[in-house]
Design a protein around this motif. Structure first.
Motif, PDB file in Angstrom:
ATOM      1  N   GLN A 165       0.831  -1.204   0.000  1.00  0.00           N
ATOM      2  CA  GLN A 165       0.000   0.000   0.000  1.00  0.00           C
ATOM      3  C   GLN A 165       0.868   1.258   0.000  1.00  0.00           C
ATOM      4  N   ASN A 166       1.901   1.270   0.843  1.00  0.00           N
ATOM      5  CA  ASN A 166       2.827   2.403   0.881  1.00  0.00           C
ATOM      6  C   ASN A 166       3.558   2.565  -0.448  1.00  0.00           C
ATOM      7  N   ALA A 167       3.968   1.434  -1.030  1.00  0.00           N
ATOM      8  CA  ALA A 167       4.661   1.485  -2.318  1.00  0.00           C
ATOM      9  C   ALA A 167       3.752   2.073  -3.396  1.00  0.00           C
ATOM     10  N   LEU A 168       2.493   1.662  -3.410  1.00  0.00           N
ATOM     11  CA  LEU A 168       1.538   2.182  -4.392  1.00  0.00           C
ATOM     12  C   LEU A 168       1.312   3.683  -4.202  1.00  0.00           C
ATOM     13  N   TYR A 169       1.170   4.101  -2.959  1.00  0.00           N
ATOM     14  CA  TYR A 169       0.972   5.528  -2.698  1.00  0.00           C
ATOM     15  C   TYR A 169       2.188   6.336  -3.171  1.00  0.00           C
ATOM     16  N   ASN A 170       3.379   5.832  -2.862  1.00  0.00           N
ATOM     17  CA  ASN A 170       4.595   6.527  -3.282  1.00  0.00           C
ATOM     18  C   ASN A 170       4.776   6.486  -4.799  1.00  0.00           C
ATOM     19  N   LEU A 171       4.310   5.412  -5.430  1.00  0.00           N
ATOM     20  CA  LEU A 171       4.304   5.364  -6.893  1.00  0.00           C
ATOM     21  C   LEU A 171       3.426   6.477  -7.450  1.00  0.00           C
ATOM     22  N   GLY A 172       2.279   6.678  -6.829  1.00  0.00           N
ATOM     23  CA  GLY A 172       1.402   7.768  -7.242  1.00  0.00           C
ATOM     24  C   GLY A 172       2.099   9.111  -7.140  1.00  0.00           C
ATOM     25  N   TYR A 173       2.822   9.314  -6.043  1.00  0.00           N
ATOM     26  CA  TYR A 173       3.545  10.567  -5.844  1.00  0.00           C
ATOM     27  C   TYR A 173       4.639  10.739  -6.896  1.00  0.00           C
ATOM     28  N   CYS A 174       5.382   9.656  -7.177  1.00  0.00           N
ATOM     29  CA  CYS A 174       6.455   9.716  -8.179  1.00  0.00           C
ATOM     30  C   CYS A 174       5.895  10.034  -9.562  1.00  0.00           C
ATOM     31  N   CYS A 175       4.803   9.376  -9.930  1.00  0.00           N
ATOM     32  CA  CYS A 175       4.196   9.612 -11.240  1.00  0.00           C
ATOM     33  C   CYS A 175       3.650  11.033 -11.341  1.00  0.00           C
ATOM     34  N   LEU A 176       3.108  11.527 -10.245  1.00  0.00           N
ATOM     35  CA  LEU A 176       2.621  12.907 -10.213  1.00  0.00           C
ATOM     36  C   LEU A 176       3.784  13.876 -10.416  1.00  0.00           C
ATOM     37  N   SER A 177       4.928  13.548  -9.823  1.00  0.00           N
ATOM     38  CA  SER A 177       6.110  14.405  -9.933  1.00  0.00           C
ATOM     39  C   SER A 177       6.729  14.364 -11.322  1.00  0.00           C
ATOM     40  N   THR A 178       6.435  13.304 -12.082  1.00  0.00           N
ATOM     41  CA  THR A 178       6.942  13.203 -13.457  1.00  0.00           C
ATOM     42  C   THR A 178       5.855  13.530 -14.484  1.00  0.00           C
ATOM     43  N   GLN A 179       4.776  14.147 -14.005  1.00  0.00           N
ATOM     44  CA  GLN A 179       3.667  14.618 -14.859  1.00  0.00           C
ATOM     45  C   GLN A 179       2.852  13.494 -15.496  1.00  0.00           C
ATOM     46  N   ASP A 180       2.960  12.284 -14.970  1.00  0.00           N
ATOM     47  CA  ASP A 180       2.148  11.172 -15.481  1.00  0.00           C
ATOM     48  C   ASP A 180       0.923  11.031 -14.581  1.00  0.00           C
ATOM     49  N   THR A 226      -2.151  10.172 -15.228  1.00  0.00           N
ATOM     50  CA  THR A 226      -2.998   8.987 -15.435  1.00  0.00           C
ATOM     51  C   THR A 226      -2.507   7.823 -14.584  1.00  0.00           C
ATOM     52  N   ALA A 227      -1.189   7.579 -14.615  1.00  0.00           N
ATOM     53  CA  ALA A 227      -0.610   6.510 -13.799  1.00  0.00           C
ATOM     54  C   ALA A 227      -0.758   6.842 -12.308  1.00  0.00           C
ATOM     55  N   ALA A 228      -0.573   8.107 -11.958  1.00  0.00           N
ATOM     56  CA  ALA A 228      -0.705   8.527 -10.554  1.00  0.00           C
ATOM     57  C   ALA A 228      -2.104   8.206 -10.033  1.00  0.00           C
ATOM     58  N   GLN A 229      -3.122   8.490 -10.839  1.00  0.00           N
ATOM     59  CA  GLN A 229      -4.496   8.156 -10.459  1.00  0.00           C
ATOM     60  C   GLN A 229      -4.651   6.673 -10.176  1.00  0.00           C
TER      61      GLN A 229
END
Length: 252
Positions: free
Chosen positions: A149-164, A166-169
């Motif tokens: 769950q933490n990994a998924l949340y942080n993945l969302g943050y990383c994707c948001l930081s790279t302007q992706d 859709t993946a962040a959602q």
């Protein structure tokens, strides 16, 4: 204690028994006495380092483990020392320093576990190396447990930081559906619905989402922020009655 022929061996075996039984303070004292012993002096520092790790004495590990790791290069012991060092730097919030040791541990390990991948991904994320963090966090998000769950949340943050976005959602939504860490679940849900606002045809899903969020977390510290987004959405959809009602409920 007699100083006889078998004293150092007896002390080592005694210390090892204490260590295996979890009597770390007593074992540490015995191992410390053997640091300069001709026969056991080379092995006891590894036990001492392990004891410091079990005791969460991370500064001590950072002080002594680098030299031990260099001396134990290309061995199983080196892999474990690098992992302890990386984790110690991580626990101390020194993420940049943690990265090379976790990387060495991963590269030399025959079976990399998801904990190592999570540590690596998290440290890379905290040092703003978002693209590099993503594959490690993906490898740590394989289950339905709290770490995933933490990994998924942080993945969302990383994707948001790279302007992706859709993946962040996708990742925020997945994190919000795991009943692990309740705070992460709430944050992930809020982040997901916040991104829904700017998605194609956002209004119905975003409105239902923030309504659901407020119902589930009525005392959330972000309740007024959620209401503010709802007001904006109601205004866009010309639902002025509900917009006014929400404004009246908000703390000023």
């Amino acid at each position: 204690d007699t100083g006889g022929k078998y004293s150092s061996a007896a002390k080592y075996y005694y210390a090892h028994i204490l260590y295996t039984e979890g009597s770390y303070n007593l074992a540490l004292k015995e191992f410390e006495d053997l640091k300069k012993d001709r026969k056991f002096g080379k092995i006891v520092p590894y036990y001492i380092c392990q004891i410091y790790y079990f005791q969460e004495n991370y500064p001590k590990i950072i002080e002594m483990a680098p030299t031990l790791s260099e001396n134990a290069i290309n061995s199983k012991r080196s892999t474990e020392l690098n992992r302890m060092l990386g984790d110690s730097y991580y626990k101390m919030g020194q993420y940049e320093e943690a990265i090379p040791y976790i990387k060495k541990s991963i590269e030399s390990s025959t079976a990399v576990n998801k904990e190592d991948n999570y540590l690596m991904g998290y440290c890379l994320m905290k040092t703003q190396k978002y693209d590099e963090a993503i594959p490690y966090l993906k490898a740590a998000a394989m289950d339905k447990d709290t770490m995933s769950q933490n990994a998924l949340y942080n993945l969302g943050y990383c994707c948001l930081s790279t302007q992706d976005t859709t993946a962040a959602q996708t990742y925020f939504k997945a994190a919000s559906e795991i009943n692990g860490d309740k705070n992460i679940q709430e944050e992930a849900m809020f982040s997901y619905y916040k991104l829904c606002i700017n998605a194609p045809s956002p209004y119905n899903e975003a409105i239902r989402g923030f309504q659901s969020y407020l119902k589930k977390y009525p005392k959330s510290k972000r309740k007024d922020e959620a209401k503010s987004y709802l007001v904006q959405l109601y205004e866009r959809t010309k639902n002025y009655k509900d917009a006014v009602s929400l404004i009246e409920q908000m703390d000023v």
